[in-house]
Design an enzyme around this catalytic site. Structure first.
Site, PDB file in Angstrom:
ATOM      1  N   HIS A   1     -13.674   6.984  83.884  1.00 41.80           N
ATOM      2  CA  HIS A   1     -12.722   5.876  84.053  1.00 41.80           C
ATOM      3  C   HIS A   1     -12.640   5.084  82.757  1.00 41.80           C
ATOM      4  O   HIS A   1     -13.660   4.646  82.237  1.00 41.80           O
ATOM      5  CB  HIS A   1     -13.165   4.956  85.206  1.00 41.80           C
ATOM      6  CG  HIS A   1     -12.777   5.463  86.552  1.00 41.80           C
ATOM      7  ND1 HIS A   1     -12.421   4.620  87.588  1.00 41.80           N
ATOM      8  CD2 HIS A   1     -12.669   6.716  87.040  1.00 41.80           C
ATOM      9  CE1 HIS A   1     -12.089   5.339  88.650  1.00 41.80           C
ATOM     10  NE2 HIS A   1     -12.247   6.627  88.346  1.00 41.80           N
TER      11      HIS A   1
ATOM     12  N   TYR B   1     -10.512  -4.815  91.347  1.00 39.29           N
ATOM     13  CA  TYR B   1     -11.271  -6.014  91.750  1.00 39.29           C
ATOM     14  C   TYR B   1     -10.231  -7.085  92.063  1.00 39.29           C
ATOM     15  O   TYR B   1      -9.512  -7.526  91.174  1.00 39.29           O
ATOM     16  CB  TYR B   1     -12.164  -6.503  90.604  1.00 39.29           C
ATOM     17  CG  TYR B   1     -13.338  -5.611  90.269  1.00 39.29           C
ATOM     18  CD1 TYR B   1     -13.172  -4.435  89.529  1.00 39.29           C
ATOM     19  CD2 TYR B   1     -14.621  -5.947  90.687  1.00 39.29           C
ATOM     20  CE1 TYR B   1     -14.264  -3.618  89.222  1.00 39.29           C
ATOM     21  CE2 TYR B   1     -15.718  -5.149  90.367  1.00 39.29           C
ATOM     22  CZ  TYR B   1     -15.530  -3.983  89.645  1.00 39.29           C
ATOM     23  OH  TYR B   1     -16.607  -3.184  89.334  1.00 39.29           O
TER      24      TYR B   1
ATOM     25  N   TYR C   1     -18.810  -4.673  80.759  1.00 43.54           N
ATOM     26  CA  TYR C   1     -18.638  -3.775  81.914  1.00 43.54           C
ATOM     27  C   TYR C   1     -19.130  -2.360  81.578  1.00 43.54           C
ATOM     28  O   TYR C   1     -19.852  -1.735  82.367  1.00 43.54           O
ATOM     29  CB  TYR C   1     -17.168  -3.735  82.348  1.00 43.54           C
ATOM     30  CG  TYR C   1     -16.968  -3.104  83.715  1.00 43.54           C
ATOM     31  CD1 TYR C   1     -16.905  -1.714  83.872  1.00 43.54           C
ATOM     32  CD2 TYR C   1     -16.889  -3.886  84.863  1.00 43.54           C
ATOM     33  CE1 TYR C   1     -16.762  -1.141  85.117  1.00 43.54           C
ATOM     34  CE2 TYR C   1     -16.741  -3.307  86.112  1.00 43.54           C
ATOM     35  CZ  TYR C   1     -16.681  -1.932  86.247  1.00 43.54           C
ATOM     36  OH  TYR C   1     -16.550  -1.358  87.488  1.00 43.54           O
TER      37      TYR C   1
END
Ligand code: FAS
Ligand code: PHB
Length: 389
Positions: free
Chosen positions: A72, A200, A384
């Site tokens: 991803h 999210y 992240y």
């Protein structure tokens, strides 16, 4: 029985440490309270940072992850239906791999079985002894018989509720904790993910997360009050509320189906310092907990364990104690960075029941920073995908 390193817990921390030590010729035994099936039944994390991928490669347990894991290159944030895509490749030139913790654990169990390493499952009443000496030992009950395992070091990889951290004398540890006023209701279903990347989403009703395990298996989460029980959420109610919290064009694409698993996890931030006491080293959830909003729990554990394996290799191979003496300090930098990021993502995206109007405006302004400044998006992307350990 005698070994060099006794590992308590066969979750990802214990199993990864066992494999890294085995690859470096360091003898170790893992003691696990539950059965292997029970450990595999727990549905948890889903996103692997590049340092975790490297750890699995070093452990000889990355082949299926590379074959089946999903690369991803970004995530989508939605704030009251305003969209922002965080492009990892553009911002930091890295990506993450979506591959469930259950599969990581299965791969590590298979690698351990192939290595011949001893894992004692259903080891009851594990107790740590003489941890403030250089001759510690562990006792445990197996099929009614008490056993003793002598060792040089003990690795406490037994999670937040384990026995290791509790074995450190009063007054040694400094702990920090924040318990959040909500939990995450997770649902696993054999339905195609609603979008290619994770979403999210913040909504006045609460947070929602759209994640996945493969192109045919999805993982969804809803923020729920701590007073809620799983039985309050039949599948139909879950799907309806998820659709409420997603942008209409996304909700319209949602494929629903029967839940394979549903559970509610509380959210907390927790750190205990230091992560070493004499011959006992804590790693993973035994030392720290993060709210899963930043996808850091499993990845922090993998970072701790790689630090610990490096330190123990240095000790046994070069006779140097520099690594083990510096273990806690080296881990703490990354632990607190992950605690900060997980807290930031949780504050940004959840609906806090007691927030006043000013706090709600600050939350919105924080999100708008991602639109107004390049650095905010880059910082989020760097954290992240994972900071170096
Ligand atoms: P674990 O808790 O996984 O493993 C500890 C092991 O030690 C367990 O198998 C336990 O049975 C064993 N043990 C405990 N006490 C023992 C004793 N006395 N004797 C012997 N063995 C003992 N992280 C994310 O990144 N994303 C998520 O979505 C996410 N969701 C989560 C949901 C839940 C409900 C929980 C609890 C955690 C979640 N996490 C998530 C965090 C999780 O993935 C952890 O970070 C990860 O499991 C850490 O691995 P370990 O440190 O091995 O601890
Ligand atoms: C998951 O897929 O379980 C998952 C993904 C990202 C998170 C938390 C959980 O931040």
């Amino acid at each position: 029985m005698k070994t060099q390193v006794a590992i308590i817990g066969a979750g990802p921390s214990g199993l990864l440490l066992g494999q890294l030590l085995y690859q470096n010729g360091i003898d170790n035994v893992i003691l696990e309270r539950k059965s292997a099936d029970y450990v595999l039944s727990r549905i948890r994390a889903g996103v692997l940072e590049h340092t975790t991928v490297q750890g699995l490669e070093k452990a000889g347990a990355a082949e299926r992850m590379h074959r089946e894991g999903l690369v991803h290159e970004g995530v989508e944030l939605v704030f009251d239906h305003k969209h922002i895509r965080v492009d990892f490749e553009k911002e930091v030139g890295k990506h993450v791999v979506v591959y469930g913790q259950t599969e990581v654990t299965r791969d590590l169990m298979d690698a351990r079985a192939a290595s011949g390493g001893l894992t004692v499952y259903e080891a009851e009443d594990v107790a740590l002894h003489e941890i403030d000496t250089d001759a510690p030992y562990v006792t445990y009950l197996k099929d009614g018989t008490r056993h003793r395992l002598d060792c040089d070091f003990i690795a406490g990889c037994d999670g937040f509720h384990g026995v290791s951290r509790q074995s450190i004398p009063e007054g040694v540890l400094k702990t920090y904790e924040r318990v959040y006023p909500f939990g995450w209701l997770g649902l696993l279903s054999d339905t195609p993910p609603v979008s290619e990347e994770l979403i999210y989403a913040k909504h006045p009703n609460g947070f929602a997360l759209c994640s996945q395990r493969s192109t045919t298996r999805s993982r969804y989460y809803l923020q729920v009050p701590l007073s809620d029980k799983v039985e309050d959420w039949p599948d139909g109610r879950f799907w309806d509320e998820l659709k409420n919290r997603l942008p209409p064009e996304t909700a319209a694409k949602l494929v629903t189906g029967p839940s394979l698993e549903k559970s509610i996890a509380p959210l907390r931030s927790f750190v205990s310092e230091p992560m070493r006491y004499q011959s006992l080293f804590l790693a993973g959830d035994a030392a720290h907990i993060v709210p899963p909003t930043g996808a850091k729990g499993l990845n922090l554990a993998a970072g701790d364990v790689q630090c610990l394996a490096d330190a123990l290799c240095d000790y046994y191979r070069n006779g140097s104690s520099a690594g083990i003496d510096g273990y806690s300090e080296r881990c703490m930098k990354r632990v607190w960075a992950a605690e900060r990021f997980s807290w930031y993502m949780t504050k940004l995206l959840h609906t806090f029941p007691d927030a006043d109007d000013f706090e709600r405006k600050m939350q919105e302004a924080e999100f708008n920073q991602l639109e107004l400044t390049e650095n905010a998006v880059k910082t989020l992307a760097e954290n992240y995908v994972g900071l170096p350990y």
